[in-house]
Design an enzyme around this catalytic site. Sequence first.
Site, PDB file in Angstrom:
ATOM      1  N   ALA A 232     -29.206  12.155 -14.194  1.00 45.86           N
ATOM      2  CA  ALA A 232     -27.901  12.285 -13.551  1.00 45.86           C
ATOM      3  C   ALA A 232     -27.982  13.275 -12.396  1.00 45.86           C
ATOM      4  O   ALA A 232     -28.896  14.107 -12.350  1.00 45.86           O
ATOM      5  CB  ALA A 232     -26.856  12.784 -14.556  1.00 45.86           C
TER       6      ALA A 232
ATOM      7  N   TYR B  78     -17.878  15.300  -9.485  1.00 45.54           N
ATOM      8  CA  TYR B  78     -18.856  15.031 -10.549  1.00 45.54           C
ATOM      9  C   TYR B  78     -18.204  14.208 -11.665  1.00 45.54           C
ATOM     10  O   TYR B  78     -18.766  13.207 -12.122  1.00 45.54           O
ATOM     11  CB  TYR B  78     -19.392  16.358 -11.091  1.00 45.54           C
TER      12      TYR B  78
HETATM   13  N1  LIG Z   1     -25.774  20.086 -18.593  1.00 39.41           N
HETATM   14  C1  LIG Z   1     -24.557  19.971 -19.134  1.00 39.41           C
HETATM   15  O1  LIG Z   1     -23.887  20.967 -19.450  1.00 39.41           O
HETATM   16  C2  LIG Z   1     -23.986  18.605 -19.413  1.00 39.41           C
HETATM   17  C3  LIG Z   1     -22.744  18.515 -20.047  1.00 39.41           C
HETATM   18  C4  LIG Z   1     -22.230  17.260 -20.347  1.00 39.41           C
HETATM   19  C5  LIG Z   1     -22.944  16.116 -20.020  1.00 39.41           C
HETATM   20  N2  LIG Z   1     -24.131  16.233 -19.387  1.00 39.41           N
HETATM   21  C6  LIG Z   1     -24.863  14.997 -19.082  1.00 39.41           C
HETATM   22  O2  LIG Z   1     -26.025  15.013 -19.882  1.00 39.41           O
HETATM   23  C7  LIG Z   1     -27.081  14.316 -19.209  1.00 39.41           C
HETATM   24  C8  LIG Z   1     -28.312  15.199 -19.163  1.00 39.41           C
HETATM   25  O3  LIG Z   1     -27.984  16.402 -18.488  1.00 39.41           O
HETATM   26  P1  LIG Z   1     -29.045  17.561 -18.274  1.00 39.41           P
HETATM   27  O4  LIG Z   1     -28.293  18.832 -18.316  1.00 39.41           O
HETATM   28  O5  LIG Z   1     -30.236  17.346 -19.133  1.00 39.41           O
HETATM   29  O6  LIG Z   1     -29.431  17.287 -16.750  1.00 39.41           O
HETATM   30  P2  LIG Z   1     -30.680  17.775 -15.871  1.00 39.41           P
HETATM   31  O7  LIG Z   1     -31.479  18.792 -16.583  1.00 39.41           O
HETATM   32  O8  LIG Z   1     -30.121  18.108 -14.524  1.00 39.41           O
HETATM   33  O9  LIG Z   1     -31.524  16.448 -15.792  1.00 39.41           O
HETATM   34  C9  LIG Z   1     -31.113  15.370 -15.017  1.00 39.41           C
HETATM   35  C10 LIG Z   1     -32.358  14.688 -14.543  1.00 39.41           C
HETATM   36  O10 LIG Z   1     -31.979  13.533 -13.772  1.00 39.41           O
HETATM   37  C11 LIG Z   1     -32.923  13.446 -12.701  1.00 39.41           C
HETATM   38  N3  LIG Z   1     -32.417  12.624 -11.613  1.00 39.41           N
HETATM   39  C12 LIG Z   1     -31.492  12.973 -10.676  1.00 39.41           C
HETATM   40  N4  LIG Z   1     -31.364  11.960  -9.801  1.00 39.41           N
HETATM   41  C13 LIG Z   1     -32.220  10.980 -10.188  1.00 39.41           C
HETATM   42  C14 LIG Z   1     -32.545   9.708  -9.681  1.00 39.41           C
HETATM   43  N5  LIG Z   1     -31.975   9.222  -8.563  1.00 39.41           N
HETATM   44  N6  LIG Z   1     -33.479   8.964 -10.325  1.00 39.41           N
HETATM   45  C15 LIG Z   1     -34.068   9.456 -11.431  1.00 39.41           C
HETATM   46  N7  LIG Z   1     -33.800  10.648 -11.975  1.00 39.41           N
HETATM   47  C16 LIG Z   1     -32.885  11.399 -11.343  1.00 39.41           C
HETATM   48  C17 LIG Z   1     -33.117  14.887 -12.283  1.00 39.41           C
HETATM   49  O11 LIG Z   1     -34.273  15.023 -11.509  1.00 39.41           O
HETATM   50  P3  LIG Z   1     -34.395  16.258 -10.477  1.00 39.41           P
HETATM   51  O12 LIG Z   1     -34.390  17.486 -11.329  1.00 39.41           O
HETATM   52  O13 LIG Z   1     -35.662  15.996  -9.774  1.00 39.41           O
HETATM   53  O14 LIG Z   1     -33.172  16.186  -9.611  1.00 39.41           O
HETATM   54  C18 LIG Z   1     -33.247  15.555 -13.645  1.00 39.41           C
HETATM   55  O15 LIG Z   1     -34.558  15.494 -14.127  1.00 39.41           O
HETATM   56  C19 LIG Z   1     -26.508  13.918 -17.860  1.00 39.41           C
HETATM   57  O16 LIG Z   1     -25.995  12.615 -17.944  1.00 39.41           O
HETATM   58  C20 LIG Z   1     -25.348  14.879 -17.667  1.00 39.41           C
HETATM   59  O17 LIG Z   1     -24.361  14.332 -16.819  1.00 39.41           O
HETATM   60  C21 LIG Z   1     -24.682  17.446 -19.093  1.00 39.41           C
END
Ligand SMILES: NC(=O)c1ccc[n+]([C@@H]2O[C@H](COP(=O)([O-])OP(=O)(O)OC[C@H]3O[C@@H](n4cnc5c(N)ncnc54)[C@H](OP(=O)(O)O)[C@@H]3O)[C@@H](O)[C@H]2O)c1
Length: 269
Positions: free
Chosen positions: A50, A115
């Site tokens: 994401a 977002y």
């Molecule tokens: N973090 C929170 O507090 C939170 C809360 C609620 C829901 N979520 C959801 O939970 C999920 C996981 O979140 P997370 O915190 O683990 O996120 P994260 O650590 O930011 O990981 C997201 C990953 O997606 C990759 N990405 C971005 N654009 C991409 C593309 N075009 N093609 C392929 N990969 C791509 C990023 O790569 P790069 O690092 O290279 O950009 C990163 O590795 C997401 O759906 C997020 O919306 C997160």
Amino acid sequence: MLGQDVTAAGQAAGHDVTALARRDLDLTDPSAVATAIRDARPDAVVNCAAWTDVDGAEANEGAATAVNGTAVGHLAAAATEHGAHVVHVSTDYVFDGRGTRPYLESDPTAPISAYGRSKLAGERALDLDRAAVVRAAWLFGAGGGNFAATMLRLAGERDEVTVVDDQVGFPTYTGHLAPALVALAEARATGVLHASGEEPCSWYDFAEAIFAGAGREMTVHRGSSADLGRPAPRPAYSVLGTERAEAPRLPGWREGLAAYLNEMEVTSE
Ligand SMILES: NC(=O)c1ccc[n+]([C@@H]2O[C@H](COP(=O)([O-])OP(=O)(O)OC[C@H]3O[C@@H](n4cnc5c(N)ncnc54)[C@H](OP(=O)(O)O)[C@@H]3O)[C@@H](O)[C@H]2O)c1
């Protein structure tokens, strides 16, 4: 962050896991997505990718929506063609946060940030009779930057910090969410599901618990979201509840925090 734990949870459950980072697959490229699914021939796809820069999305909503919305449609199309079940991760930010009791899956969405709108677009790109959307909130885990990691860093740099106490939610340990996502993939769950926890808290409460768990003396001042002046508004009330029997009931955040500190080898001695 979450993707690494889902990879580990899938492997621990005995699955043959293909873990794709952004360098392996750009989800915004439909032909690359189709090729990746055709080559891997998965039974299920758990989408943890994401655009997660909440503030950055305000000035780049198109780019955020390309990843969080349009690309989910590419994934859904390729998965349908090859019979793979999709479990997609979404967020409490699809709600406006003005609620006064935990949000249920059937409650109306009303995102207040770019977002949140981009993530809602992703939910809508899926056929929810064939795929699952799992909404989770306030993730923290060993595999990436998050609030707990920031607090631990600050604990090594200063003695005082101001943390907002006007946002309430369930901090969710990715080590707890990940196996639940794998189980939902195994069950080929469908529809919207909320990953709910126990004992909602504010970021202030969470910060206090992090410093206590790390055995660090820190003066924590109460702040307000308005004082932070961040580009993207955050929902004030982010507590996810559930009306679905199949939805993941996760261990409480205090348990998650203890597991996280243990994983990060942070001791209170
Ligand atoms: N973090 C929170 O507090 C939170 C809360 C609620 C829901 N979520 C959801 O939970 C999920 C996981 O979140 P997370 O915190 O683990 O996120 P994260 O650590 O930011 O990981 C997201 C990953 O997606 C990759 N990405 C971005 N654009 C991409 C593309 N075009 N093609 C392929 N990969 C791509 C990023 O790569 P790069 O690092 O290279 O950009 C990163 O590795 C997401 O759906 C997020 O919306 C997160």
